[in-house]
Structures are given as C-alpha cells and as structure tokens.
Design a protein around this motif. Structure first.
Motif, PDB file in Angstrom:
ATOM      1  N   GLN A   7     -23.886  86.315   7.352  1.00 28.10           N
ATOM      2  CA  GLN A   7     -24.461  85.087   6.813  1.00 28.10           C
ATOM      3  C   GLN A   7     -23.565  83.896   7.149  1.00 28.10           C
ATOM      4  N   GLN A 192     -35.103  74.989   5.060  1.00 28.92           N
ATOM      5  CA  GLN A 192     -34.621  76.324   4.690  1.00 28.92           C
ATOM      6  C   GLN A 192     -33.208  76.548   5.216  1.00 28.92           C
ATOM      7  N   VAL A 195     -30.363  75.841   2.861  1.00 33.17           N
ATOM      8  CA  VAL A 195     -30.022  76.930   1.947  1.00 33.17           C
ATOM      9  C   VAL A 195     -29.271  78.033   2.682  1.00 33.17           C
ATOM     10  N   GLU A 196     -29.694  78.339   3.902  1.00 31.67           N
ATOM     11  CA  GLU A 196     -28.989  79.360   4.676  1.00 31.67           C
ATOM     12  C   GLU A 196     -27.531  78.975   4.883  1.00 31.67           C
ATOM     13  N   LYS A 199     -25.793  79.882   1.558  1.00 28.99           N
ATOM     14  CA  LYS A 199     -25.960  81.229   1.023  1.00 28.99           C
ATOM     15  C   LYS A 199     -24.702  82.069   1.196  1.00 28.99           C
ATOM     16  N   LEU A 203     -23.567  79.367  -2.649  1.00 32.44           N
ATOM     17  CA  LEU A 203     -24.571  80.099  -3.422  1.00 32.44           C
ATOM     18  C   LEU A 203     -24.252  81.581  -3.584  1.00 32.44           C
ATOM     19  N   ARG A 204     -23.269  82.056  -2.879  1.00 35.05           N
ATOM     20  CA  ARG A 204     -22.961  83.486  -2.841  1.00 35.05           C
ATOM     21  C   ARG A 204     -22.843  84.121  -4.231  1.00 35.05           C
ATOM     22  N   LEU A 207     -26.422  84.025  -6.218  1.00 35.83           N
ATOM     23  CA  LEU A 207     -27.436  84.945  -5.702  1.00 35.83           C
ATOM     24  C   LEU A 207     -27.071  86.392  -6.007  1.00 35.83           C
ATOM     25  N   ARG A 212     -33.596  90.354  -6.561  1.00 33.49           N
ATOM     26  CA  ARG A 212     -34.162  89.837  -5.306  1.00 33.49           C
ATOM     27  C   ARG A 212     -35.262  88.815  -5.572  1.00 33.49           C
ATOM     28  N   GLY A 215     -33.803  85.653  -7.027  1.00 33.01           N
ATOM     29  CA  GLY A 215     -33.002  84.996  -6.004  1.00 33.01           C
ATOM     30  C   GLY A 215     -33.873  84.215  -5.032  1.00 33.01           C
ATOM     31  N   GLU A 219     -33.867  80.146  -4.465  1.00 34.66           N
ATOM     32  CA  GLU A 219     -33.784  79.510  -3.143  1.00 34.66           C
ATOM     33  C   GLU A 219     -34.943  78.549  -2.921  1.00 34.66           C
TER      34      GLU A 219
END
Length: 251
Positions: A7, A192, A195-196, A199, A203-204, A207, A212, A215, A219
């Motif tokens: 990631q 998006q 957010v990636e 992440k 955000l680690r 999340l 799931r 989460g 997002e």
C-alpha cells in the motif's frame, strides 16, 4: 500494528522524491557510515546508495513487513529490524525520511540522535507537516464522528513539532543547522486516490480497527467529502498538496 509495504509503495515516486531532495543536500559531507532510520521498503536506502556508492549503509525499521519487502526489492543492500530507540553505535550520517513523526518526544529524541553521530557527523531529517491540508482536516473530522467508534481508542502518535521548536532544540545540541520547508503538488488520478495515499499511513490504524464493511463505508465517507474540496483539473487529475519540513544538523 504492522505496516503494509505494498500500500505504501502505490505512490513510490512521490514518497521517494523528498528522500532524493534531502540526500542531495547532504551529499557534500561525504559520510562513510550511514543509518537510514525508518527505511520502510528500502526506497530511501537505495537513494542513499546511489548518492554515496562507497559508504557503509544500513537501513533500519521497526516493521517486519517493511524489512522483508526491502530485502526482497534490494537484495544487495543491508537492512535490519531495529527501532530507532534501540540504535547503538555512532555514525557519520543519520538519515530519516518521513519516519520520526511516528516516534514520540522529539525534545529528547533529537538530542539523543545527535549523540549517536561521530564528530562533525550529520543528522538529516524530513517529516510531513501537512495537518492543514484539506484531506487531513477531512480525516480528522470524519474520525470524530461517533458512528465509527473511535472515541475510546488510543492510537499511536503521529505528530511533529513546529519549525521554531525544532530550531530551539537544534540550537542546543548541534554546532550548525538549517531548516526549510517544501510543498509538493502531487498529481493523482481521482478522488479515490486521495484515500489510497493515506491508507498506508494516516488511515492505517483506523482501518485496522474497523471490519471490512465499515472500513469501506469509512473510506467512502472521506472520498465523498474530498469531492467538495478538491476540484478536477483541466487534465482530469486531482492535486494533493503536501508540505514537508526538513532539517540538517551538524554535530
């Protein structure tokens, strides 16, 4: 909590550029022994190898996942699982790109690192200073919403001091130093991607606490809010501003 190297590397070029910029600023010192503190997946250590081909360089990180990725990606470089607090020995250059913000108490940490330098050794650091960027304000606001259940959870520290505070610290523990800031403007393909980007870092821990389904909803909420703040540029891209603080201190 373990880091996800894959990631993190989705934006490898953008994350590596500050390491390149910092390494160029210390090239004149020609260090012979170097520790890359918080080497992550090894991209910053590789920058140091390219900049100082004859130096003895070791990348250290407290994440097993990151060290495994670094050894796989750069088998000819040296990496060790080690927290910065456990670092021993003295070196010509201590280099840290986007790591020390995860280590608390910089009032004590910085002088301690200066004490691990050889005479005329150099501490070179880059830390994100981007809390005022709209994306990070959106994240902070979203985290505070009660439906996510973060109210009673204590998360790891991810903070930096002000430039004036670093100035005062370095003035007491170095013979000379310089501090500067750079703001990068990163071109991302869509909302998006904002957010990636976070992440694997900001955000680690959040999340990791959510299942799931929650989460994904978390997002989506952030992405929805970013669409009101980040315009689509003429070429269809989104621009993420990222401010970073640098300093170089000589023992």
């Amino acid at each position: 909590m373990e880091w996800n190297s894959s990631q993190y590397l989705l934006f490898e070029n953008q994350r590596t550029q500050p390491a390149v910029d910092l390494a160029r600023r210390v090239e004149k010192y020609q260090p012979k022994t170097i520790i890359d503190i918080g080497c992550g997946p090894g991209n910053s250590t590789n920058v140091l190898r390219q900049t100082f081909p004859n130096a003895n360089i070791v990348g250290i990180d407290g994440s097993c996942n990151m060290i495994k990725q670094a050894k796989s990606e750069y088998p000819n470089l040296n990496f060790h699982l080690c927290r910065v607090e456990d670092l021993s020995g003295t070196y010509d250059l201590l280099f840290s790109n986007a790591c020390l913000q995860w280590v608390p108490n910089h009032q004590e940490l910085i002088p301690t690192l200066m004490g691990k330098l050889n005479e005329h050794g150099v501490l070179a650091v880059q830390v994100p200073m981007n809390a005022k960027e709209p994306l990070y304000r959106i994240i902070t606001e979203t985290i505070k919403q009660p439906q996510w259940g973060f109210q009673d959870t204590v998360f790891e520290v991810n903070q930096v001091l002000t430039s004036n505070e670093y100035f005062n610290i370095l003035s007491k523990c170095s013979s000379s130093f310089e501090i500067w800031e750079t703001k990068y403007y990163h071109s991302l393909p869509n909302h998006q991607a904002l957010v990636e980007w976070v992440k694997g870092t900001k955000l680690r821990p959040y999340l990791a606490k959510l299942n799931r389904q929650d989460g994904m909803a978390f997002e989506r909420e952030i992405v929805k809010k970013t669409k009101h703040v980040y315009p689509v540029m003429d070429n269809g891209k989104i621009v993420l501003g990222f401010r970073r603080l640098f300093f170089i201190a000589v023992k």
